[in-house]
Design a protein around this motif. Structure first.
Motif, PDB file in Angstrom:
ATOM      1  N   SER A  15       0.829  -1.206   0.000  1.00  0.00           N
ATOM      2  CA  SER A  15       0.000   0.000   0.000  1.00  0.00           C
ATOM      3  C   SER A  15       0.864   1.257   0.000  1.00  0.00           C
ATOM      4  O   SER A  15       0.546   2.243  -0.668  1.00  0.00           O
ATOM      5  CB  SER A  15      -0.938   0.000   1.209  1.00  0.00           C
ATOM      6  N   VAL A  16       1.953   1.221   0.740  1.00  0.00           N
ATOM      7  CA  VAL A  16       2.890   2.348   0.743  1.00  0.00           C
ATOM      8  C   VAL A  16       3.530   2.502  -0.641  1.00  0.00           C
ATOM      9  O   VAL A  16       3.724   3.627  -1.125  1.00  0.00           O
ATOM     10  CB  VAL A  16       3.975   2.153   1.827  1.00  0.00           C
ATOM     11  N   VAL A  17       3.825   1.375  -1.285  1.00  0.00           N
ATOM     12  CA  VAL A  17       4.411   1.432  -2.636  1.00  0.00           C
ATOM     13  C   VAL A  17       3.421   2.056  -3.622  1.00  0.00           C
ATOM     14  O   VAL A  17       3.816   2.825  -4.504  1.00  0.00           O
ATOM     15  CB  VAL A  17       4.831   0.013  -3.099  1.00  0.00           C
ATOM     16  N   VAL A  18       2.128   1.736  -3.487  1.00  0.00           N
ATOM     17  CA  VAL A  18       1.107   2.357  -4.339  1.00  0.00           C
ATOM     18  C   VAL A  18       1.137   3.877  -4.170  1.00  0.00           C
ATOM     19  O   VAL A  18       1.137   4.635  -5.150  1.00  0.00           O
ATOM     20  CB  VAL A  18      -0.300   1.813  -4.001  1.00  0.00           C
ATOM     21  N   ALA A  19       1.176   4.334  -2.931  1.00  0.00           N
ATOM     22  CA  ALA A  19       1.231   5.780  -2.670  1.00  0.00           C
ATOM     23  C   ALA A  19       2.507   6.391  -3.239  1.00  0.00           C
ATOM     24  O   ALA A  19       2.485   7.504  -3.785  1.00  0.00           O
ATOM     25  CB  ALA A  19       1.147   6.029  -1.159  1.00  0.00           C
ATOM     26  N   PHE A  20       3.598   5.676  -3.119  1.00  0.00           N
ATOM     27  CA  PHE A  20       4.869   6.137  -3.689  1.00  0.00           C
ATOM     28  C   PHE A  20       4.749   6.314  -5.205  1.00  0.00           C
ATOM     29  O   PHE A  20       5.204   7.319  -5.765  1.00  0.00           O
ATOM     30  CB  PHE A  20       5.973   5.125  -3.351  1.00  0.00           C
ATOM     31  N   ILE A  64     -18.757  -1.083   1.583  1.00  0.00           N
ATOM     32  CA  ILE A  64     -19.991  -1.669   2.133  1.00  0.00           C
ATOM     33  C   ILE A  64     -20.496  -2.771   1.193  1.00  0.00           C
ATOM     34  O   ILE A  64     -20.912  -3.852   1.637  1.00  0.00           O
ATOM     35  CB  ILE A  64     -21.055  -0.583   2.338  1.00  0.00           C
ATOM     36  N   LEU A  65     -20.446  -2.518  -0.131  1.00  0.00           N
ATOM     37  CA  LEU A  65     -20.824  -3.538  -1.111  1.00  0.00           C
ATOM     38  C   LEU A  65     -19.929  -4.766  -0.978  1.00  0.00           C
ATOM     39  O   LEU A  65     -20.414  -5.906  -0.974  1.00  0.00           O
ATOM     40  CB  LEU A  65     -20.698  -2.966  -2.537  1.00  0.00           C
ATOM     41  N   GLY A  66     -18.630  -4.547  -0.862  1.00  0.00           N
ATOM     42  CA  GLY A  66     -17.697  -5.658  -0.717  1.00  0.00           C
ATOM     43  C   GLY A  66     -17.930  -6.451   0.556  1.00  0.00           C
ATOM     44  O   GLY A  66     -17.775  -7.678   0.578  1.00  0.00           O
ATOM     45  N   TRP A  67     -18.308  -5.756   1.631  1.00  0.00           N
ATOM     46  CA  TRP A  67     -18.601  -6.432   2.904  1.00  0.00           C
ATOM     47  C   TRP A  67     -19.703  -7.469   2.713  1.00  0.00           C
ATOM     48  O   TRP A  67     -19.646  -8.574   3.246  1.00  0.00           O
ATOM     49  CB  TRP A  67     -19.021  -5.384   3.934  1.00  0.00           C
ATOM     50  N   MET A  68     -20.708  -7.113   1.912  1.00  0.00           N
ATOM     51  CA  MET A  68     -21.845  -8.017   1.688  1.00  0.00           C
ATOM     52  C   MET A  68     -21.496  -9.150   0.730  1.00  0.00           C
ATOM     53  O   MET A  68     -22.012 -10.258   0.866  1.00  0.00           O
ATOM     54  CB  MET A  68     -23.033  -7.218   1.158  1.00  0.00           C
ATOM     55  N   LYS A  69     -20.626  -8.886  -0.258  1.00  0.00           N
ATOM     56  CA  LYS A  69     -20.386  -9.858  -1.319  1.00  0.00           C
ATOM     57  C   LYS A  69     -19.080 -10.650  -1.163  1.00  0.00           C
ATOM     58  O   LYS A  69     -18.985 -11.776  -1.660  1.00  0.00           O
ATOM     59  CB  LYS A  69     -20.356  -9.138  -2.666  1.00  0.00           C
ATOM     60  N   LEU A  70     -18.078 -10.088  -0.512  1.00  0.00           N
ATOM     61  CA  LEU A  70     -16.750 -10.710  -0.491  1.00  0.00           C
ATOM     62  C   LEU A  70     -16.294 -11.151   0.899  1.00  0.00           C
ATOM     63  O   LEU A  70     -15.268 -11.788   1.018  1.00  0.00           O
ATOM     64  CB  LEU A  70     -15.710  -9.741  -1.079  1.00  0.00           C
ATOM     65  N   GLY A  71     -17.025 -10.785   1.928  1.00  0.00           N
ATOM     66  CA  GLY A  71     -16.687 -11.274   3.251  1.00  0.00           C
ATOM     67  C   GLY A  71     -15.977 -10.247   4.127  1.00  0.00           C
ATOM     68  O   GLY A  71     -15.360  -9.304   3.647  1.00  0.00           O
ATOM     69  N   LYS A  72     -16.070 -10.467   5.440  1.00  0.00           N
ATOM     70  CA  LYS A  72     -15.557  -9.511   6.409  1.00  0.00           C
ATOM     71  C   LYS A  72     -14.028  -9.440   6.405  1.00  0.00           C
ATOM     72  O   LYS A  72     -13.452  -8.365   6.530  1.00  0.00           O
ATOM     73  CB  LYS A  72     -16.061  -9.876   7.800  1.00  0.00           C
ATOM     74  N   GLU A  73     -13.374 -10.592   6.287  1.00  0.00           N
ATOM     75  CA  GLU A  73     -11.902 -10.580   6.335  1.00  0.00           C
ATOM     76  C   GLU A  73     -11.331  -9.816   5.153  1.00  0.00           C
ATOM     77  O   GLU A  73     -10.413  -8.990   5.308  1.00  0.00           O
ATOM     78  CB  GLU A  73     -11.349 -12.006   6.343  1.00  0.00           C
ATOM     79  N   PHE A  74     -11.887 -10.057   3.963  1.00  0.00           N
ATOM     80  CA  PHE A  74     -11.394  -9.371   2.774  1.00  0.00           C
ATOM     81  C   PHE A  74     -11.579  -7.863   2.907  1.00  0.00           C
ATOM     82  O   PHE A  74     -10.667  -7.084   2.629  1.00  0.00           O
ATOM     83  CB  PHE A  74     -12.135  -9.875   1.536  1.00  0.00           C
ATOM     84  N   PHE A  80      -7.857  -1.680   5.693  1.00  0.00           N
ATOM     85  CA  PHE A  80      -6.481  -1.472   6.154  1.00  0.00           C
ATOM     86  C   PHE A  80      -5.614  -0.927   5.025  1.00  0.00           C
ATOM     87  O   PHE A  80      -4.860   0.041   5.208  1.00  0.00           O
ATOM     88  CB  PHE A  80      -5.917  -2.796   6.675  1.00  0.00           C
ATOM     89  N   SER A  81      -5.738  -1.514   3.833  1.00  0.00           N
ATOM     90  CA  SER A  81      -4.947  -1.062   2.683  1.00  0.00           C
ATOM     91  C   SER A  81      -5.305   0.367   2.284  1.00  0.00           C
ATOM     92  O   SER A  81      -4.419   1.191   2.018  1.00  0.00           O
ATOM     93  CB  SER A  81      -5.167  -2.010   1.493  1.00  0.00           C
ATOM     94  N   PHE A 122      -2.902 -11.201  -1.751  1.00  0.00           N
ATOM     95  CA  PHE A 122      -2.912 -11.478  -0.313  1.00  0.00           C
ATOM     96  C   PHE A 122      -4.276 -11.167   0.303  1.00  0.00           C
ATOM     97  O   PHE A 122      -4.369 -10.722   1.435  1.00  0.00           O
ATOM     98  CB  PHE A 122      -1.790 -10.702   0.391  1.00  0.00           C
ATOM     99  N   TYR A 123      -5.321 -11.397  -0.476  1.00  0.00           N
ATOM    100  CA  TYR A 123      -6.712 -11.330  -0.019  1.00  0.00           C
ATOM    101  C   TYR A 123      -7.064  -9.953   0.515  1.00  0.00           C
ATOM    102  O   TYR A 123      -7.555  -9.780   1.624  1.00  0.00           O
ATOM    103  CB  TYR A 123      -6.988 -12.393   1.058  1.00  0.00           C
ATOM    104  N   SER A 124      -6.814  -8.962  -0.321  1.00  0.00           N
ATOM    105  CA  SER A 124      -7.161  -7.591   0.017  1.00  0.00           C
ATOM    106  C   SER A 124      -7.392  -6.847  -1.284  1.00  0.00           C
ATOM    107  O   SER A 124      -7.413  -7.444  -2.365  1.00  0.00           O
ATOM    108  CB  SER A 124      -6.036  -6.939   0.834  1.00  0.00           C
ATOM    109  N   SER A 125      -7.578  -5.533  -1.197  1.00  0.00           N
ATOM    110  CA  SER A 125      -7.712  -4.695  -2.382  1.00  0.00           C
ATOM    111  C   SER A 125      -7.383  -3.266  -1.994  1.00  0.00           C
ATOM    112  O   SER A 125      -7.228  -2.950  -0.812  1.00  0.00           O
ATOM    113  CB  SER A 125      -9.135  -4.771  -2.960  1.00  0.00           C
TER     114      SER A 125
END
Length: 273
Positions: A15-20, A64-74, A80-81, A122-125
């Motif tokens: 995520s830091v690399v993306v900002a960089f 919020i859409l992702g919470w409903m469709k992709l799960g809480k951990e994702f 976080f990202s 790594f199961y994020s976005s």
């Protein structure tokens, strides 16, 4: 616990690399990235409010859409990202590494694409259209980078109207390169045909079923030269799952004959998520 910490560490660094990539290559030339982040960059350039704050605000409904469709951990990982990227955008200074906008578009696209691909792996976005695309590929088995590119193209037209069409074309190039690199890193859409010829068919079948969400076809076989009875196990997996299967094969039957080939298309009863 250790794997969870390792995953979050990789997401944090990426995520830091993306900002960089944004602050060193894209934003100095007003070359945007795509989707929600691109819109946030437009608002950040046009208003006194930093791009990092806009990213958080615009991502709320999509997460919020992702919470409903992709799960809480994702979504937890995605939040976080997004937060890490936003904070990094605020504190990393905007520096013009090169005066060539074309070079900035290319290198910014490559760096951002590699980092985003790792984040997704790594199961994020990074939020935004990444989440929308991941929801859609659960229904349509298409390359993630290509879908993100299609959704993100709207940013090109927006940046063309608000800035200059030359910069809009640089933005299109950057988004395209980002999509290509994401597909090189995120390979879940690539399906593999796995065939295993083994003398320990029942044991291997049991272990594979316990570790995969795939059905397995078992065929009775016989060695043409040795005459030995064999089991032939056949299934279709994702490229990610090959990493799970390798140690299982090595542990149960290191002498098994294994053939892995890329499948051009999979139809019928195949779980795609």
């Amino acid at each position: 616990m250790q794997s969870r910490i390792f995953r979050l560490t990789i997401i944090f660094i990426s995520s830091v690399v993306v900002a960089f990539a944004f602050n060193f290559f894209l934003l100095p030339h007003e070359v945007l990235t795509g989707g929600v982040t691109g819109l946030a960059m437009v608002f950040g350039l046009m208003t006194p409010v930093n791009t990092g704050y806009w990213i958080v605000l615009l991502n709320i409904p999509i997460l919020i859409l992702g919470w409903m469709k992709l799960g809480k951990e994702f979504i937890g990982n995605s939040v976080f990202s997004v937060v890490v990227t936003s904070i990094a955008l605020i504190y990393i200074p905007i520096i013009e590494v090169t005066q060539d906008a074309l070079l900035s578009a290319v290198f910014g696209g490559v760096i951002a694409g590699a980092a985003i691909g790792v984040i997704i792996r790594f199961y994020s976005s990074t939020g935004g259209f990444d989440v929308v695309s991941l929801v859609l590929i659960k229904k349509w088995d298409v390359p993630l980078g290509g879908l993100i590119f299609a959704l993100n193209s709207i940013v090109v037209f927006i940046s063309g109207f608000f800035f200059a069409w030359e910069l809009a074309l640089y933005t299109m190039l950057s988004i395209y390169i980002t999509g290509l690199v994401i597909d090189r890193v995120h390979t879940r859409h690539i399906k593999l045909s796995l065939m295993v010829v083994t003398s320990k068919g029942d044991e291997l079948k049991k272990e594979l079923l316990a570790n995969l969400v795939r059905g397995i076809t078992v065929i009775e076989g016989q060695g043409a030269y040795s005459g030995e009875r064999k089991k032939v196990l056949y299934t279709v997996i994702t490229r990610y799952e090959l990493a799970i299967i390798r140690p299982i094969l090595k542990e149960i039957d290191p002498q098994a004959f294994v053939s892995v080939s890329e499948s051009m298309e999979v139809m019928g009863n195949f779980r795609r998520d």
